[in-house]
Design a protein around this motif. Structure first.
Motif, PDB file in Angstrom:
ATOM      1  N   LEU A  46      -0.990  -1.782  -0.689  1.00 29.56           N
ATOM      2  CA  LEU A  46      -1.458  -2.220  -2.004  1.00 29.56           C
ATOM      3  C   LEU A  46      -2.969  -2.425  -2.052  1.00 29.56           C
ATOM      4  CD1 LEU A  46       1.358  -4.769  -2.910  1.00 29.56           C
ATOM      5  CD2 LEU A  46       1.021  -2.485  -3.879  1.00 29.56           C
TER       6      LEU A  46
ATOM      7  N   CYS B 263      -4.943   0.036  -4.067  1.00 25.98           N
ATOM      8  CA  CYS B 263      -4.687   0.092  -5.512  1.00 25.98           C
ATOM      9  C   CYS B 263      -5.739  -0.754  -6.238  1.00 25.98           C
ATOM     10  CB  CYS B 263      -3.278  -0.399  -5.809  1.00 25.98           C
ATOM     11  SG  CYS B 263      -1.980   0.609  -5.052  1.00 25.98           S
TER      12      CYS B 263
ATOM     13  N   SER C   3       2.469  -5.962 -10.444  1.00 22.47           N
ATOM     14  CA  SER C   3       1.841  -5.843 -11.762  1.00 22.47           C
ATOM     15  C   SER C   3       2.610  -6.578 -12.844  1.00 22.47           C
ATOM     16  CB  SER C   3       1.714  -4.366 -12.161  1.00 22.47           C
ATOM     17  OG  SER C   3       0.874  -3.672 -11.275  1.00 22.47           O
TER      18      SER C   3
ATOM     19  N   TYR D  91       3.893  -1.669  -6.423  1.00 20.68           N
ATOM     20  CA  TYR D  91       2.837  -1.813  -7.427  1.00 20.68           C
ATOM     21  C   TYR D  91       3.403  -2.386  -8.729  1.00 20.68           C
ATOM     22  CZ  TYR D  91      -1.165  -0.602 -10.371  1.00 20.68           C
ATOM     23  OH  TYR D  91      -2.237  -0.661 -11.229  1.00 20.68           O
TER      24      TYR D  91
ATOM     25  N   PRO E 262       0.322   3.684  -9.346  1.00 20.75           N
ATOM     26  CA  PRO E 262      -0.776   3.172  -8.538  1.00 20.75           C
ATOM     27  C   PRO E 262      -2.088   3.827  -8.931  1.00 20.75           C
ATOM     28  CG  PRO E 262       1.097   3.848  -7.185  1.00 20.75           C
ATOM     29  CD  PRO E 262       1.342   4.335  -8.570  1.00 20.75           C
TER      30      PRO E 262
END
Length: 316
Positions: free
Chosen positions: A106, A109, A250, A246, A299
């Motif tokens: 991550l 990202c 999010s 992701y 992503p």
């Protein structure tokens, strides 16, 4: 450069699954014995990481010796830096290595350092970490009944133990099915054999949990101490898909830390440890933090995998 993910031992660094995922930094200052430990070297090591990456997330097991934790906090204090997050975790060694890998994935990202650091707690709830043990006589990290303690002394006894997300224990007998509560979403299982054969884990538990893949990994050096026996097979099942990870992070509301100003998810800033104010005192969330129902996020980094599974209902 992406936010640096640092760990306190080389056993917590799993191989990168693709060319986009950076490796973790092993903090040499956490490995040095007391007689050779140099505080100046520790300061230089951390300062270099900050200079290159901007922010550092240091994953530290809750079972680490007090000296290791004290060193990390001392370095942070002397550097007077709000760019170092010391994240403690109750996950067993192999589970913590999986968490470190997910944070590494991550980190490339578009998450801010504050969100990435506080995501460690969220992701831990989706890692099913446990072990097949030859004895639970000395196990103190998972509740063990007196009956299980007594059975542990019978030669040849084996126990399946789940440490996270919900502790569970069962005695394994020949022909038994897996009754350990498993994930309700697609996972990849890593297993690390010690002095026990991994057959039950690979042939019974993994199929019962509907794991998409099983992969052998080296047994972390701390596993024997964590599980209080060397006769074990440690395992950890977790979400392998970067797109699903992701979306999971999010979908959680973001807030700004009232103390250091960094973004966060959850109820506490991972960098300055300041708690989030009560809901009545919080400002309205920014528009970017709200995810419309049914939306699909991708992503920001050049990953090619797409979500292949749905998350459990009620995941936050």
């Amino acid at each position: 450069m992406p936010t640096a993910i640092a760990v306190t031992g080389p056993d917590l660094v799993l191989p990168s699954p693709d060319r986009h995922t950076p490796s973790a930094t092993v903090l040499q200052s956490a490995l040095e014995p007391a007689r050779t430990y140099s505080f100046d070297r520790a300061l230089t090591e951390m300062h270099t990481l900050i200079e290159h990456h901007g922010y550092v997330i240091a994953l530290c097991p809750a079972s680490a010796p007090p000296a290791v934790v004290q060193r990390l906090h001392a370095v942070r204090s002397v550097l007077e830096s709000d760019r170092i997050a010391v994240v403690r975790s109750d996950l067993p060694p192999l589970g913590l290595a999986v968490l470190a890998l997910q944070l590494r994935q991550l980190s490339v990202c578009d998450f801010s350092p504050g969100v990435l650091a506080s995501a460690a707690r969220l992701l831990s709830h989706y890692i099913y970490a446990g072990a097949l043990l030859g004895s639970v006589a000395r196990l103190d990290r998972v509740p063990v009944t007196l009956q299980s303690h007594a059975k542990s002394w019978v030669p040849g006894s084996q126990f399946a133990v789940l440490a996270t997300p919900r502790p569970s224990l069962m005695k394994v007998s020949s022909g038994d099915e897996a009754y350990l509560p498993g994930p309700g979403f697609a996972t990849r299982m890593l297993y690390a054999p010690g002095r026990l054969a991994p057959d039950w884990v690979t042939a019974t538990l993994a199929p019962a949990w509907h794991c998409q893949e099983t992969t052998e990994a080296p047994l972390p050096g701390e596993s024997g101490r964590w599980w209080a026996t060397g006769k074990l097979v440690e395992f950890a099942a977790a979400i392998p898909d970067i797109s699903v990870l992701y979306q999971l992070v999010s979908s959680v509301r973001r807030d700004d830390c009232h103390w250091c100003g960094l973004e966060l998810i959850g109820d506490r800033c991972a960098f300055c440890a300041a708690p989030l104010p009560p809901p009545s005192d919080r400002p309205a969330p920014p528009v970017r933090a709200l995810i419309p129902p049914g939306s699909r996020l991708r992503p920001a980094a050049p990953h090619h995998a797409r979500p292949t599974t749905a998350l459990p209902r009620g995941a936050t």
